[in-house]
Write a protein that holds these residues in place. Sequence first.
Motif, PDB file in Angstrom:
ATOM      1  N   PHE A   6       0.863  -1.184   0.000  1.00 18.56           N
ATOM      2  CA  PHE A   6       0.000   0.000   0.000  1.00 18.56           C
ATOM      3  C   PHE A   6       0.898   1.232   0.000  1.00 18.56           C
ATOM      4  O   PHE A   6       1.465   1.593   1.013  1.00 18.56           O
ATOM      5  CB  PHE A   6      -0.894  -0.053   1.246  1.00 18.56           C
ATOM      6  N   PHE A   7       1.067   1.840  -1.181  1.00 18.20           N
ATOM      7  CA  PHE A   7       1.864   3.053  -1.306  1.00 18.20           C
ATOM      8  C   PHE A   7       0.939   4.240  -1.087  1.00 18.20           C
ATOM      9  O   PHE A   7      -0.029   4.424  -1.831  1.00 18.20           O
ATOM     10  CB  PHE A   7       2.502   3.146  -2.699  1.00 18.20           C
ATOM     11  N   SER A   8       1.227   5.027  -0.045  1.00 15.68           N
ATOM     12  CA  SER A   8       0.307   6.104   0.304  1.00 15.68           C
ATOM     13  C   SER A   8       1.059   7.364   0.707  1.00 15.68           C
ATOM     14  O   SER A   8       2.287   7.375   0.810  1.00 15.68           O
ATOM     15  CB  SER A   8      -0.597   5.658   1.455  1.00 15.68           C
ATOM     16  N   CYS A  15      -5.992   8.226   0.125  1.00 19.67           N
ATOM     17  CA  CYS A  15      -5.142   7.281   0.872  1.00 19.67           C
ATOM     18  C   CYS A  15      -5.754   6.981   2.232  1.00 19.67           C
ATOM     19  O   CYS A  15      -5.817   5.824   2.657  1.00 19.67           O
ATOM     20  CB  CYS A  15      -3.739   7.844   1.045  1.00 19.67           C
ATOM     21  N   ARG A  16      -6.214   8.030   2.925  1.00 20.51           N
ATOM     22  CA  ARG A  16      -6.814   7.828   4.245  1.00 20.51           C
ATOM     23  C   ARG A  16      -8.091   7.009   4.144  1.00 20.51           C
ATOM     24  O   ARG A  16      -8.350   6.130   4.968  1.00 20.51           O
ATOM     25  CB  ARG A  16      -7.081   9.177   4.921  1.00 20.51           C
ATOM     26  N   ARG A  17      -8.903   7.269   3.131  1.00 13.95           N
ATOM     27  CA  ARG A  17     -10.143   6.504   2.937  1.00 13.95           C
ATOM     28  C   ARG A  17      -9.841   5.045   2.635  1.00 13.95           C
ATOM     29  O   ARG A  17     -10.498   4.134   3.152  1.00 13.95           O
ATOM     30  CB  ARG A  17     -10.980   7.127   1.814  1.00 13.95           C
ATOM     31  N   THR A  18      -8.845   4.812   1.784  1.00 14.31           N
ATOM     32  CA  THR A  18      -8.459   3.444   1.429  1.00 14.31           C
ATOM     33  C   THR A  18      -7.915   2.705   2.651  1.00 14.31           C
ATOM     34  O   THR A  18      -8.302   1.562   2.911  1.00 14.31           O
ATOM     35  CB  THR A  18      -7.408   3.462   0.297  1.00 14.31           C
ATOM     36  N   LYS A  19      -7.056   3.376   3.420  1.00 12.46           N
ATOM     37  CA  LYS A  19      -6.488   2.753   4.613  1.00 12.46           C
ATOM     38  C   LYS A  19      -7.596   2.393   5.611  1.00 12.46           C
ATOM     39  O   LYS A  19      -7.597   1.307   6.185  1.00 12.46           O
ATOM     40  CB  LYS A  19      -5.473   3.702   5.256  1.00 12.46           C
ATOM     41  N   SER A  20      -8.534   3.292   5.787  1.00  9.16           N
ATOM     42  CA  SER A  20      -9.658   3.046   6.690  1.00  9.16           C
ATOM     43  C   SER A  20     -10.465   1.835   6.218  1.00  9.16           C
ATOM     44  O   SER A  20     -10.828   0.965   7.016  1.00  9.16           O
ATOM     45  CB  SER A  20     -10.541   4.292   6.756  1.00  9.16           C
ATOM     46  N   TRP A  21     -10.735   1.752   4.914  1.00  7.52           N
ATOM     47  CA  TRP A  21     -11.493   0.624   4.352  1.00  7.52           C
ATOM     48  C   TRP A  21     -10.747  -0.683   4.595  1.00  7.52           C
ATOM     49  O   TRP A  21     -11.339  -1.669   5.021  1.00  7.52           O
ATOM     50  CB  TRP A  21     -11.725   0.848   2.856  1.00  7.52           C
ATOM     51  N   LEU A  22      -9.441  -0.685   4.331  1.00  3.66           N
ATOM     52  CA  LEU A  22      -8.640  -1.895   4.519  1.00  3.66           C
ATOM     53  C   LEU A  22      -8.689  -2.360   5.977  1.00  3.66           C
ATOM     54  O   LEU A  22      -8.860  -3.544   6.256  1.00  3.66           O
ATOM     55  CB  LEU A  22      -7.189  -1.655   4.093  1.00  3.66           C
ATOM     56  N   VAL A  27      -7.983  -6.377   6.523  1.00  3.34           N
ATOM     57  CA  VAL A  27      -6.996  -6.761   5.511  1.00  3.34           C
ATOM     58  C   VAL A  27      -5.585  -6.412   6.003  1.00  3.34           C
ATOM     59  O   VAL A  27      -5.331  -5.296   6.448  1.00  3.34           O
ATOM     60  CB  VAL A  27      -7.268  -6.037   4.170  1.00  3.34           C
ATOM     61  N   GLN A  28      -4.696  -7.381   5.907  1.00  5.29           N
ATOM     62  CA  GLN A  28      -3.289  -7.166   6.244  1.00  5.29           C
ATOM     63  C   GLN A  28      -2.603  -6.480   5.063  1.00  5.29           C
ATOM     64  O   GLN A  28      -2.803  -6.880   3.918  1.00  5.29           O
ATOM     65  CB  GLN A  28      -2.602  -8.507   6.519  1.00  5.29           C
ATOM     66  N   PHE A  29      -1.786  -5.463   5.345  1.00  9.87           N
ATOM     67  CA  PHE A  29      -1.063  -4.771   4.279  1.00  9.87           C
ATOM     68  C   PHE A  29       0.209  -4.165   4.839  1.00  9.87           C
ATOM     69  O   PHE A  29       0.337  -3.957   6.044  1.00  9.87           O
ATOM     70  CB  PHE A  29      -1.928  -3.692   3.623  1.00  9.87           C
ATOM     71  N   LYS A  30       1.146  -3.899   3.941  1.00 13.60           N
ATOM     72  CA  LYS A  30       2.375  -3.208   4.312  1.00 13.60           C
ATOM     73  C   LYS A  30       2.308  -1.824   3.692  1.00 13.60           C
ATOM     74  O   LYS A  30       2.309  -1.678   2.473  1.00 13.60           O
ATOM     75  CB  LYS A  30       3.603  -3.964   3.799  1.00 13.60           C
ATOM     76  N   GLU A  31       2.214  -0.821   4.548  1.00  7.85           N
ATOM     77  CA  GLU A  31       2.108   0.551   4.063  1.00  7.85           C
ATOM     78  C   GLU A  31       3.490   1.151   3.867  1.00  7.85           C
ATOM     79  O   GLU A  31       4.383   0.968   4.683  1.00  7.85           O
ATOM     80  CB  GLU A  31       1.313   1.394   5.062  1.00  7.85           C
ATOM     81  N   ARG A  32       3.644   1.847   2.750  1.00  9.17           N
ATOM     82  CA  ARG A  32       4.884   2.560   2.459  1.00  9.17           C
ATOM     83  C   ARG A  32       4.559   3.990   2.070  1.00  9.17           C
ATOM     84  O   ARG A  32       3.655   4.223   1.273  1.00  9.17           O
ATOM     85  CB  ARG A  32       5.648   1.873   1.326  1.00  9.17           C
ATOM     86  N   HIS A  33       5.303   4.919   2.634  1.00  4.48           N
ATOM     87  CA  HIS A  33       5.157   6.341   2.318  1.00  4.48           C
ATOM     88  C   HIS A  33       5.679   6.535   0.899  1.00  4.48           C
ATOM     89  O   HIS A  33       6.869   6.300   0.632  1.00  4.48           O
ATOM     90  CB  HIS A  33       5.955   7.169   3.324  1.00  4.48           C
TER      91      HIS A  33
END
Length: 127
Positions: A6-8, A15-22, A27-33
């Motif tokens: 998850f590149f955000s 990005c915030r809406r997508t992260k909130s949905w995940l 859902v497990q994810f690896k977030e990267r700035h």
Amino acid sequence: MDQLKFFSYPSCTSCRRTKSWLKEQGVQFKERHLFKETPDKEELTQILSLTTEGIDEILATRSKEFKSLEVDINSLTLNEFIDLVMKKPKLLKRPILTDGKKLVVGYDVEGLHSITKHKPDWTFKIS
């Protein structure tokens, strides 16, 4: 199956809406700035290989960064384009999610369902 990348960018509404949905879906994810941990050449090549519209799908054409470019994007080779994006990651639409097989760009609930439907979090806490 590869972990969801998850590149955000923190101040990006999509990005915030997508992260909130995940998170709501477990859902497990690896977030990267996106700007501090810009995708490398291999990752960008993979992302582009998953697009259906090529560079247009991931290029933020309404961004200040894009409008200030003094180069014709369409005249660049693939390597030149990737090098440019690595130097100027603000050219990328946000967020970008990939599991290595599928790609979702922007806040797209249908796309999120598609990329995560086989990734439920089956961790149960018993108290």
